[in-house]
Design an enzyme around this catalytic site. Sequence first.
Site, PDB file in Angstrom:
ATOM      1  N   LYS A 106     -29.003  16.896 -11.735  1.00 64.17           N
ATOM      2  CA  LYS A 106     -29.148  18.244 -12.292  1.00 64.17           C
ATOM      3  C   LYS A 106     -27.918  18.616 -13.124  1.00 64.17           C
ATOM      4  O   LYS A 106     -28.031  19.254 -14.183  1.00 64.17           O
ATOM      5  CB  LYS A 106     -29.344  19.252 -11.153  1.00 64.17           C
ATOM      6  N   SER A 128     -34.360  23.160 -12.073  1.00 59.35           N
ATOM      7  CA  SER A 128     -34.171  23.576 -13.463  1.00 59.35           C
ATOM      8  C   SER A 128     -35.407  24.308 -13.958  1.00 59.35           C
ATOM      9  O   SER A 128     -36.532  23.963 -13.615  1.00 59.35           O
ATOM     10  CB  SER A 128     -33.907  22.370 -14.364  1.00 59.35           C
ATOM     11  N   HIS A 177     -28.229  16.827 -16.361  1.00 63.37           N
ATOM     12  CA  HIS A 177     -29.270  17.548 -17.110  1.00 63.37           C
ATOM     13  C   HIS A 177     -28.664  18.746 -17.823  1.00 63.37           C
ATOM     14  O   HIS A 177     -28.917  18.988 -19.011  1.00 63.37           O
ATOM     15  CB  HIS A 177     -30.377  17.999 -16.143  1.00 63.37           C
ATOM     16  N   GLU A 223     -28.174  19.683 -21.745  1.00 61.09           N
ATOM     17  CA  GLU A 223     -28.623  21.002 -22.225  1.00 61.09           C
ATOM     18  C   GLU A 223     -27.527  21.663 -23.065  1.00 61.09           C
ATOM     19  O   GLU A 223     -27.813  22.255 -24.121  1.00 61.09           O
ATOM     20  CB  GLU A 223     -28.975  21.865 -21.019  1.00 61.09           C
TER      21      GLU A 223
END
Length: 480
Positions: free
Chosen positions: A182, A128, A185, A189
Amino acid sequence: MTADIGVTGLAVMGANLARNLARNGYTVALHNRSVAKTDALLEAHGEEGRFVRTETLAELVQALERPRRVLVMVKAGAPVDAVIEELVPLLDEGDIIIDGGNSFFEETRRREESLRGEGIHFVGVGVSGGEEGALNGPSIMPGGSQESYESLGPMLERIAADFHGEPCCAWIGTDGAGHYVKMVHNGIEYADMQVIGEAYDLMRSVAGLEPAAQAEVFREWNTTDLASYLIEITSEVLEQEDEITGRPLVDVIVDAAGQKGTGRWTAISALEVGSPVTAIAESVFARSISSQQQLRSQTTQVFSSGIDEHAPTPDYGPEFVEDVRKALYASKLVAYAQGLDMLVAAGEEFGWDLDLRSIASLWRAGCIIRADLLDTIMKAYDVPASRRPQNLLLAQDFTEAINECLPAWRRVVAAAATQGVPAPVFSSSLAYYDGLRRDRLPAALTQGLRDYFGAHTYRRIDQEGTFHTLWSADRSEVQQ
């Protein structure tokens, strides 16, 4: 020359990771399906470190020291499988294939299991930070075997973002754990950007603050508990003027948000593991409705707001702006809490022992959702297992923060509803909070209805076991 690692796939992310590795002292073998892209990278950046030019995957493999490490940076899906198929006959037992793209975690699990049988390590790595992070230090979330991390980990930690001397990289867990973290994540976001958008819309549509004025508001907010990368760059986007028209740039950008799939994958997986990530799901749906421009162009003409234009308009001044700040912070906390709760559920489902404190530490630098509150999240989990909160919102710091924000949060959601401004994540996050705090929910009626039409049974609050009412007979209750 013997290379420490090979990189195949030299689009922007692959090229920047290769340069990052070379800048940190590693010899990097380069390969791309189009040799011209390899030569372009060497011409522009060859002086940054030690590179080995190769034209085929066979040459790439031959250039590597043992155990061989090959970083695959191609488009997710079939292209990854195609590279693996070509690589495997060239590799030996103990070699490592690393997928640094945004692959779906189930595909990573499948690939890891298949290659494990051939003695080859497959590591799905979440990266990221975008193009800049790949070059200067991303947040890195590697999965795969612990054995592979012993060989690969020091290299990844060296190129990762640094937060006060700590690398934003750590082994996450087996098989697809890295890509899963991820993915979540990215889901957080999505929610983070959506609540920022809702705050912007409310302050403009309700309080009348234009983008330039809001840029100053967000700049000020970035000195509070909202301090984060996304809040920081929001002020920069809002103050930008369009060179052609002189209008705020945000006013000439088409209001249709794109997505590459990770947010959608998060919402789907949450349904599968039974984790209520309402903030993330609503942010995905908000992007979807923004893209239905033809439909919105029709409904704008015929749908009524239902707002009484003759009713007195409340004064939405500085106090309302502060209310929006608090609602934004509370909703942001819910998004993080839901994401971490989903990781716990996924760990139980897939056999991963996920360390939430460690995961939060990886997001403090290099990634898009980096924010000051991650230190407080780490603190919540930096206690013995018996004292860790079952849900992040139960951590004392966050319980107190939510309680302080709650009246403002309710006022903002009410204002959004009465003024006809969509605020799906503000609203759903508040509903999630209220759902958690209620000692009794209408699910009892749901169970009664399910038992009526489908004999699905129910449990009682005063007796053990499951029960069914004979609805079509004498309506007596029987124990199953």
